[in-house]
Design an enzyme around this catalytic site. Sequence first.
Site, PDB file in Angstrom:
ATOM      1  N   LYS A  77       0.846  -1.210   0.000  1.00 54.57           N
ATOM      2  CA  LYS A  77       0.000   0.000   0.000  1.00 54.57           C
ATOM      3  C   LYS A  77       0.875   1.253   0.000  1.00 54.57           C
ATOM      4  O   LYS A  77       1.941   1.272   0.654  1.00 54.57           O
ATOM      5  CB  LYS A  77      -0.877  -0.035   1.250  1.00 54.57           C
ATOM      6  CG  LYS A  77      -1.959   1.039   1.347  1.00 54.57           C
ATOM      7  CD  LYS A  77      -2.791   0.800   2.614  1.00 54.57           C
ATOM      8  CE  LYS A  77      -3.922   1.822   2.742  1.00 54.57           C
ATOM      9  NZ  LYS A  77      -4.681   1.618   3.994  1.00 54.57           N
TER      10      LYS A  77
ATOM     11  N   SER B  82      -9.567   1.488   3.178  1.00 55.81           N
ATOM     12  CA  SER B  82      -8.778   2.304   2.299  1.00 55.81           C
ATOM     13  C   SER B  82      -7.710   1.525   1.520  1.00 55.81           C
ATOM     14  O   SER B  82      -7.080   2.091   0.633  1.00 55.81           O
ATOM     15  CB  SER B  82      -8.099   3.421   3.079  1.00 55.81           C
ATOM     16  OG  SER B  82      -7.282   2.891   4.080  1.00 55.81           O
TER      17      SER B  82
ATOM     18  N   SER C  52      -9.672  -0.815   7.313  1.00 53.62           N
ATOM     19  CA  SER C  52      -9.126  -0.613   5.973  1.00 53.62           C
ATOM     20  C   SER C  52      -8.431  -1.793   5.335  1.00 53.62           C
ATOM     21  O   SER C  52      -8.071  -1.716   4.168  1.00 53.62           O
ATOM     22  CB  SER C  52      -8.183   0.585   5.995  1.00 53.62           C
ATOM     23  OG  SER C  52      -8.939   1.769   6.207  1.00 53.62           O
TER      24      SER C  52
END
Lengths: 477, 480, 102
Positions: free
Chosen positions: B79, B154, B178
């Site tokens: 990420k 997210s 997330s």
Amino acid sequence: MSGREQMPEGVKIGLEIHCQLTALRTKLFCACSSDYRDREPNELVCPVCFGVPGTLPVLNEKAVEYALRIAIALGCEVAERTSFYRKNYFYPDLPKNFQISQYDKAGGVAIASGGSVQLGKKQIRVRRIQLEEDPGKLTYEGTIDKSAYSLVDYNRAGIALVEIVTEPDFESAREAKQFLEKLRETVEALGVSDGELEGAMRCDANVSTRGGARVEVKNISSFKEVEKALSYEILRQSTFSGTDAAAQAETRHWDERRSITIALRMKEGEQDYRYFPEPDLPMLTISREYLQRVQRTMPEVAEVRAERYRREYGLTAQSAREVARDPLLAAFFEEVVDLHARPSEVANWLTGEFRGDLRRLLDEKRRKAMADDLAELLGMLDSERVTRVHAREIFRDMIATGKKPAQLARGEKVGVVMDESSISLVVERVLRGSDVAEKAKKDQKAFNYLVGQVLKLEPRADARAVAKTIARRIRHG
Amino acid sequence: MDTIAPSLAETVRKIQSKEMSCEEHITSRVARIPRMDREIHAFLHVAGERAVERAREIDRKASRGEKLGRLAGIAIAVKDNICVRGMPATCASKILDGFMPPYDATVIQRIEAEDGIIVGKTNMDEFAMGNTTQASAFGPTKNPWDLERVPGGSSGGSAAAVSGGMVTLALGTDTGGSVRCPASFCSVLGLKPTYGAVSRYGVIPYANSLEQVGPFARRVDDLALLFDVISGHDPRDSTSVPDTKPSGDHRHGVKGLRVGLVKEFFGEGTQAGVREKVLDASRTFEELGATVGETRIASMDYALAAYYIVAMAEASSNLSRYDGVRYGASLERGTADWNAAFAKTRTECFGPEVKRRILLGGYVLSAGYYEAYYLKAQSARSLLRKEFERAFRSYDLLLGPTMPVLPPKIGEKVSPLEEYMIDVNTVPANLVGIPSMSVPVGFSSGLPVGMQLMAPHFGERLLFEAARAYEGPGSPEAED
Amino acid sequence: MSPKTKRPKEQRAAMTLDQVRRLASLSRLTLSASEEERLTGEFSSILEYFRVVDKVGNAVAHDAQPNENVFRPDEVAPSDPEGVLEGVPRRRGRFVRAPRVF
């Protein structure tokens, strides 16, 4: 200004002092070296103290110990549980635009609080002590007005600071300055900070007069400036008395160049620091045992040591204070006393005219030898092998040349051997000008007096030789 | 959607024994990403050359007969809020456009020490604030199962990269769900570890007291391996816990395991299809020998509000450092002084959701409101923690749907509060610090459904065991 | 999850326009007039929802921290100035060049 000389009434000053823990090798939250003076800009920075995203602070264990030394020396209560808080505000010298500090409201507990310091006859109360990080340094190209931008050096960012906040117990600028000097001596004696280093101790002040509004005075760059700044501010506030206007609560800036305080431009809305606990740092619990260990291993503070010298060695308060003040001198004193065992006498020799020079050469290497030598010299004095005056000369030479007292007493290798005839000349001079020659035949004191007079005129003369010469002279008329 | 390929363990073995060339393997992996990602947009940055160079090194090591790491040759996506030296870390924000971290996050160091290969950085909601990955400054990621729907957030990019078969493993971060949310929406496994189990050093923070780096995978063994590699004490992270013995007895299977369905996780906002699939899964556990009961957590009422108050407060402070002076975007033209310059950079480079949270976060910390909001929220955490502790006295694992809904359509208009509300099941684990995993349990109306398993602190092993049992002996889905 | 509801206008606003402006200034964010208005409305709803924590008694504040007394020794490690300086947008030699501060 009116030329009034009397002290304005109701002066209350509180100090907020920031003291760098210069004895630490690294910064508060990262392992960068703390030795940042005289470096290239941004030389001692790492992702942590530079505020690079994703980095985390880790607390320097020695910083806690040193903060506790200060807390103990200032008679504070140490918190059992304490934690760090974020103080949020924007400024280019703050790498994260928040400062990791401490807070003493809304559940926050600073590392120590509620202490007091003796200053002359009064007690100055210490409100709290807290640990926090120093910001970086802002400078300009040319002057502040002309420079189109600012230059930031983050070498200092993250350096460990101890903030010491007093109650408004000072009643004059002088008192405040005395306190600062005493504080500097204390932190030096504690081995946590060298207060003489540039920027190592800074302070802001709160000043009010006649129960009026509190004015914060910032940007006082040195202790020298403190007394000037505070005196000015007290005077400035006193000009309001007798008028309808009152000094308003505000923050003012000490302008060193013009020697005045100026009001800072009011920012829109008040500053709100939005304090909250630093989530990246766990709580600190300070156990009784740990605190005791800090107390046992910390250097003895001058005050406490002076008291001990008074008690144990019977020194006068004045003498004790003078000797105890400096850790190296104090250590030297104790060594000589071990060898010579007449503490008051020893103390005399370490204070006054010799103090400065002696202090300078008291590094580890010369201390032991010098202690032996001084003890020997004092022994010679006790047994009257030398007179006091002569002894002082010898001591001066000892400090300057490192030679042994016996050597110097004999005048050996110093090129100042006094032969009989030269001594006789001086003796004649003294006897001619003196009226105690007759008395000296019978009276030891008078005799000693004559010897002293000769040595005064010719310090290099060997005291024994002088005595012999005088004795011979007066006996034979 | 995936070609049949060797499993992770197989790949590592073949590379070690030189049956397979790591360079070839990685080269082909990297080559197909642009094609596979064209529609999905999981990746923000693909580091092809670097990956292939690492692969060559691994082949050289194998040739020398050296023992390779447990992740040798495995392609891993990371990420974009986790720092990898030499790759950008934008947090999907314009304000960090061009930022290249000068250091590696601890989790990256650990992966590379086991010869894992980071092939690129994945899309996310800006600064991890969101649950759909639509709040990225660089465009949304699409759900591989339905390109008109969100992949969750997210960590949407990482979940989609694994779900879409582009990589075997990925890392995300989970602050309020997330990792688990996109895992559920993309039908992959996603774990939020116990708070403190994985180092946060090098993870660009949204909310420090709530977040953890979490792995994504398609198989439990792979998930457990990646967790094992990245977890452990890190002296650079003062919140990382000293290495702890995993909690619970070591067990195989779920016989006798007590599973508690949390009533509050099946609230009135839960879509029928979701409820059905998760209850089905609980019956599977029963068939496998577990006992399933029901429990209540009354303080759940406070959880969502407490989460957002704390998260926004921490975020508002964490994001103060972005002012254009030391890194990232810097816009000064036309500004008269530093305040204006800071405001210009921040205003033009932060997205609307980030601004919202910075402002609200400032509010709940401001003088006069701190006690009413922030301190109360922290008190709510205490209460919640006690109730979970009580629940775990009666149950070994707690169960419920990960998300109350199926993946929404991209571009669906909802108010901020409505969007926040769908985190209701995932935030408690972050508030309390317990580990929680999302496990795919099937499809409803053609869209993925996930169940959320929760265990006591350091109970990851229990989660893996339960998920393994549920997964069964072999899934038909292709591996690496 | 609560369904979409329309908030009645007469409901006491939890936040005022002035407060939004002050927060924006405090956070170094510039908002347009329409943004200010929109946010005031959104924040009021959100804060209204947050008020549920009012009901929490004053329990002992949660210490999310599992640890206490975490330290590092006072030992110097080499700094890494080049790495961080490389990412600085504007420099003047080794100085970081920041905007003018009064």
